[in-house]
Enzyme design. Structure first.
Site, PDB file in Angstrom:
ATOM      1  N   GLY A 127       0.794  -1.223   0.000  1.00 38.60           N
ATOM      2  CA  GLY A 127       0.000   0.000   0.000  1.00 38.60           C
ATOM      3  C   GLY A 127       0.828   1.275   0.000  1.00 38.60           C
ATOM      4  O   GLY A 127       1.854   1.369  -0.669  1.00 38.60           O
ATOM      5  N   SER A 128       0.400   2.198   0.851  1.00 34.81           N
ATOM      6  CA  SER A 128       0.913   3.571   0.789  1.00 34.81           C
ATOM      7  C   SER A 128       2.418   3.690   1.039  1.00 34.81           C
ATOM      8  O   SER A 128       2.998   4.717   0.719  1.00 34.81           O
ATOM      9  CB  SER A 128       0.170   4.429   1.793  1.00 34.81           C
ATOM     10  OG  SER A 128      -1.217   4.258   1.612  1.00 34.81           O
ATOM     11  N   THR A 129       3.045   2.689   1.639  1.00 35.71           N
ATOM     12  CA  THR A 129       4.489   2.799   1.838  1.00 35.71           C
ATOM     13  C   THR A 129       5.213   2.897   0.500  1.00 35.71           C
ATOM     14  O   THR A 129       6.378   3.242   0.438  1.00 35.71           O
ATOM     15  CB  THR A 129       5.040   1.583   2.613  1.00 35.71           C
ATOM     16  OG1 THR A 129       4.497   0.398   2.031  1.00 35.71           O
ATOM     17  CG2 THR A 129       4.663   1.635   4.077  1.00 35.71           C
ATOM     18  N   PHE A 130       4.474   2.594  -0.598  1.00 34.14           N
ATOM     19  CA  PHE A 130       5.049   2.675  -1.932  1.00 34.14           C
ATOM     20  C   PHE A 130       5.109   4.109  -2.454  1.00 34.14           C
ATOM     21  O   PHE A 130       5.868   4.397  -3.366  1.00 34.14           O
ATOM     22  CB  PHE A 130       4.199   1.844  -2.910  1.00 34.14           C
ATOM     23  CG  PHE A 130       4.875   0.604  -3.372  1.00 34.14           C
ATOM     24  CD1 PHE A 130       5.171  -0.398  -2.481  1.00 34.14           C
ATOM     25  CD2 PHE A 130       5.227   0.431  -4.705  1.00 34.14           C
ATOM     26  CE1 PHE A 130       5.792  -1.544  -2.892  1.00 34.14           C
ATOM     27  CE2 PHE A 130       5.853  -0.709  -5.120  1.00 34.14           C
ATOM     28  CZ  PHE A 130       6.139  -1.705  -4.219  1.00 34.14           C
TER      29      PHE A 130
END
Lengths: 401, 571
Positions: free
Chosen positions: B283-286
């Site tokens: 998810g958003s860690t990308f």
């Protein structure tokens, strides 16, 4: 004047140096008559044996220690030293016996030990599933060990009688004696010793000049006997099967192979062996493998050659022997000695199936050391000769003067 | 006058004797030849033994003092695996002295892992040798010995001991009953650990047991608190990609590999390494990668660059939504701070599929993670379906599944000046030089990312990760798990990728929780900011001082590049 001079000369001879040519004492005579080369060879062998037992002793000590029993690492070495201290004087004493006395005592001894052997099933002690020992407590002995050299001398005497009287039925007689002893041995059971006794009879027949066609028949019968043993004698079946097919319990032979090859050509050094600790009977049957590991295969080769030199020395010397009994007895004794060594070395190098047989003068052994000393003492006694009376053209003298 | 007459028979006898002796001499030579042949054969055999059975290369007498299998130590020399001499208990069932019933009763009492009937069966089998227990403790050996049965056999055998018990169990792996490495580094190092020339020296891993312990304790506390089914954590050196800690929970005790519990139905075994084998849509860690790519490609030139962020963005038949909808135009800084999918998707679209794919390839996200372990999972990517929509979803970490260790190496690349290096479990030093790596991002991009991620922790979704004085920066990520082909709102994977200290990045800390549940404390949320961000705070607080990062509240990252573009919203 003349007489006086002679007396003076005589006195001078008497006061000559100890063991000098002039020494007429029993020891002096012995020193000049004994085969010193043979004596040196056997001394070398005994020395090697002592070192080998010292090398193998820790392994056996570890094996027999456990629980409350603790065997010191060099226990077997010290024991061997004690046995040698008893065996060497026995060897010297026997080697000093006059030939006739030696022969008579041997024949009497052979009778006594055959009787003892026959009594083993009755009063014997069982060790490792076989009943071969007589005695109790610390003093036990294997009658077959003592019987071996005496049996050889007895056979030699019987066969030499034939040279005087051709009508004597010595072949059937000796065959009967050997057969009886073999039957007793097979009951113990002791397959290895049976083979030795049988082989000794064949060897002596051969040396006494039995025609080759009979020898061929007997040889074929011997092979037949081994084959028969394979089929009808469970101990032999197991041993031979294990050797031929590698089946069964090959732990001993595998370990022996791993041990003898572990040290390479030069060995790992005294006391540095590791495989020996996994080897059962390292100090007796498989001591040759321990020598291989610690002192290298070159040491093994040297010991094999030492045995060959002893056999050759006696045989070559006998080529000039005119007395039939002396020839047969000495050749028989050294053949027995050499055969046992050859079989043991063959087992250790995995040429032959495993048998309970020790390496003469190298393996640890208590009463067997005494038996060997008697045997070798007899050999020394029979190879003694006056160096001035009969001089073998084949042998370079000890002293070149 | 006396005539000396030799009686003819006497003369014949003398002749015969001569003949017989001569024959004996011939026979003597024949027997002697037999002996020469026999000893010759033995000599040849001895030479063969030498020639064809060379002892194992260069024997060293000190060999006996070496361990049977080399030690494994951590980067500070703390022993993680060593070999000791243990006992095994066996029985020769073919030569019992006691009745089998008596022995079986004793065995069942002392070694209750098998029943009386099972022991009785073994004892009556008459087999030559059966192991009753391997890796036996000395007390048990003593008790069994007290039974006094001579057919019981005790042997010493080398046993692998992991003194730190379950610590770093997935990194170390375990050895099987024959002492052969079965998984983890034990398997990777199998030949090295038993090599006679090398086994005397321990293998030094990059792991720091203190860091590993801190990570495991914080993660398992969070896992218990949020009733997660699993967790993974990684601490990576930003500059060298050395793995200081790598954990997958639940863990196991490698000292008793046979007692590793069987997985519950529908769940993976505890042997499964979530950090290197498990692939997750993180998810958003990308998102920082997407921004980094855009900056490198010249698409985003300032964090003040504005994007239109409606409440929902329609792309094909998909609708992209935000958990914190803006409903207005917002800056890149705001997109990152509030973790806007809509904004990031637009940036990703501008980067384009080809460039995105090339960047991810160079980051190693399309292949199995690069590390020494054999237990590495295959990543899931859009593959040949890498169209516009895939590009947009991959931009915010959906439609691509990688391992937590991938993420850690990616963050190390983003913050070490842009150089990608493979993760390693060996301590960099003699024998293991620092790999050159390759450049993925420019140094400038790397520098600019620092305040952006520090902003997320200071003002955005990652507030709970902040440990005072450690200047932590990072990014949260919450992704719904795909169960039976559909995203489920209930089951999520939450992760946090943290870097500290952000003014001079030294370590990446990744934490991930598998299916955490909401609690009262989190007001019904199960997003990363609530459950996994506190783990980062706890871990950094503990490991920072150990690793030489001094907490200093007077230092802060220069936020002048981002703060002006963040509109404070009145709450």
């Amino acid at each position: 004047m003349t007489t006086k001079v002679t007396t003076v000369t005589r006195r001078n001879r008497h006061s000559g140096p100890r063991l000098g040519r002039a020494d007429r004492s029993p020891l002096g005579t012995w020193f000049w008559e004994i085969d010193l080369v043979l004596l040196m060879l056997v001394t070398a062998l005994i020395s090697c044996g002592l070192i080998a037992v010292a090398a193998a002793s820790p392994s056996a000590a570890v094996r027999y220690s456990g629980g409350n029993v603790h065997v010191a690492p060099l226990y077997y070495f010290w024991r061997q030293l004690i046995w040698l201290a008893m065996g060497i004087p026995v060897m010297f004493a026997v080697s000093m016996l006059p030939k006739d006395l030696a022969r008579r005592l041997s024949i009497a001894g052979a009778a006594i030990f055959t009787l003892a052997l026959a009594l083993v099933p009755v009063i014997g002690v069982e060790v490792n599933g076989a009943r071969r020992w007589i005695g109790a407590g610390g003093l036990q002995f294997q009658p077959s060990e003592f019987l071996k050299p005496l049996f050889v001398v007895t056979l030699a005497w019987l066969l030499s009688l034939r040279a005087q009287d051709r009508t004597l039925p010595v072949f059937p007689l000796t065959g009967l004696i050997t057969g009886c002893i073999a039957a007793i041995l097979m009951k113990q059971p002791d397959f290895g010793q049976t083979i030795i006794f049988g082989s000794m009879w064949l060897a002596l027949l051969m040396l006494s000049g039995v025609p080759m066609r009979y020898m061929a028949w007997l040889g074929a019968a011997g092979v037949g006997a081994v084959i028969a043993a394979y089929f009808f004698y469970p101990v032999a079946t197991a041993r031979i099967d294990a050797f031929l097919h590698g089946g069964g319990d090959t732990y001993q032979t595998d370990m022996a192979h791993a041990t003898i090859t572990n040290g390479g050509l030069l060995g790992m050094g005294p006391g540095a062996g590791t495989m020996k600790f996994r080897l059962p009977e390292a100090h007796t049957d498989y001591i040759f493998s321990v020598i291989g590991e610690e002192f290298g295969l070159l040491a093994c080769l040297a010991i094999a050659l030492l045995y060959l030199f002893i056999v050759m020395r006696v045989f070559v010397k006998l080529l000039h022997e005119e007395d039939s009994f002396t020839l047969l007895a000495a050749a028989g004794l050294v053949t027995e000695f050499g055969l046992q060594a050859v079989i043991n070395m063959a087992v250790n190098t995995q040429i032959a199936p495993s048998k309970g047989m020790t390496l003469p003068f190298i393996s640890y052994g208590g009463s067997s050391m005494i038996a060997l000393s008697i045997g070798f003492g007899l050999l020394l006694a029979f190879t003694r000769r006056n160096p001035f009376l009969t001089r073998s053209p084949y042998i370079v003298k000890w002293n070149t003067r | 006058m006396t005539a000396i007459v030799v009686r003819p028979e006497r003369a014949r006898q003398a002749d015969r004797r001569q003949e017989s002796i001569a024959l004996s001499h011939v026979r003597l030579m024949m027997v002697l030849l037999l002996f020469v042949a026999a000893i010759g054969a033995i000599s040849i055999r001895i030479l063969c033994l030498w020639a064809f059975n060379r002892p194992s290369a260069a024997y060293d007498p000190s060999d006996a003092l070496l361990p049977a299998r080399g030690e494994i130590v951590d980067r500070n020399g703390v022993v993680m695996a060593s070999t000791i001499n243990a006992w095994s208990i066996g029985i020769h069932a073919d030569r019992l002295l006691n009745p089998p019933e008596v022995l079986a009763r004793q065995f069942a009492r002392l070694m209750p892992e098998h029943s009386y009937e099972q022991y009785l069966k073994v004892l009556k089998s008459g087999r030559r040798f059966v192991y009753l227990r391997r890796r036996a403790l000395p007390e048990l050996v003593q008790q069994i010995n007290a039974i006094g049965e001579p057919a019981i056999d005790y042997q010493r055998e080398p046993e692998r001991l992991y003194p730190q018990a379950s610590l770093a169990s997935h990194v170390l792996g375990w050895t099987d009953i024959d002492g052969k490495g079965a998984s983890g580094m034990e398997r990777v190092l199998q030949s090295r650990l038993i090599d006679p020339a090398q086994r005397g020296a321990p293998v030094t891993l990059s792991i720091d047991t203190r860091v590993q312990a801190a990570m495991e304790s914080e993660l398992s506390a969070a896992m218990a608190k949020f009733s997660a089914i699993g967790a993974a954590g990684v601490v990576l050196d930003v500059r060298t990609s050395e793995v200081l800690a790598l954990t997958s929970l639940p863990s196991f005790n490698p000292n008793a590999p046979g007692h590793i519990p069987m997985p519950e139905p529908g769940q993976v075994t505890v042997r499964f390494n979530r950090a290197t084998e498990g692939v997750y849509e993180l998810g958003s860690t990308f998102k920082p990668f997407t921004v980094g790519m855009a900056m490198d490609s010249g698409i985003v030139t300032s964090f003040g660059q504005m994007y239109d962020c409606p409440k929902a963005l329609h792309a094909g038949r998909f609708t992209i939504t935000d958990t914190h909808p803006f409903g207005r135009r917002c800056s890149v800084a705001e997109i990152m701070k509030e973790s806007s999918n809509i904004g990031t998707a637009q940036i990703a679209e501008q980067v384009g599929a080809q460039r995105q794919r090339a960047f991810l390839q160079r980051l190693g996200f399309l292949d199995r993670v690069q590390v020494e372990l054999a237990e590495r999972g295959r990543t899931l990517t859009p593959g040949n379906n890498w169209g516009q929509i895939a590009t947009m979803t991959v931009g915010y970490g959906h439609g691509i599944a990688v391992t937590p260790l991938h993420l850690a190496t990616g963050y190390a690349t983003l913050f070490n000046g842009g150089i990608w290096r493979p993760a390693t479990l060996f301590k960099i030093g003699p024998g293991h030089p620092l790999p050159a790596g390759h450049r993925v991002f420019t140094e400038q991009t790397s520098l600019k990312m620092r305040p952006l991620l520090r902003l997320v922790v200071l003002k955005g979704t990652g507030k709970k990760a902040d440990a005072p004085g450690f200047r932590i920066g990072g990014k949260t990520g919450t992704a719904e798990k795909i169960l039976n082909g559909r995203y489920t709102h209930g089951a999520v994977v939450t992760s946090f990728a943290g870097v500290f200290p952000m003014d001079d990045p030294r370590y990446v800390v990744i934490a991930m929780l598998d299916e955490p549940k909401a609690t009262k404390d989190t007001y019904g949320f199960h997003t990363a900011g609530w459950n996994v961000a506190p783990v980062i705070q706890g871990v950094v607080r503990r490991i920072g001082p150990l690793l030489g990062v001094v907490p200093d509240e007077s230092r802060e990252v220069d936020l002048s590049q981002v703060l002006p573009y963040v509109r404070e919203e009145g709450h």
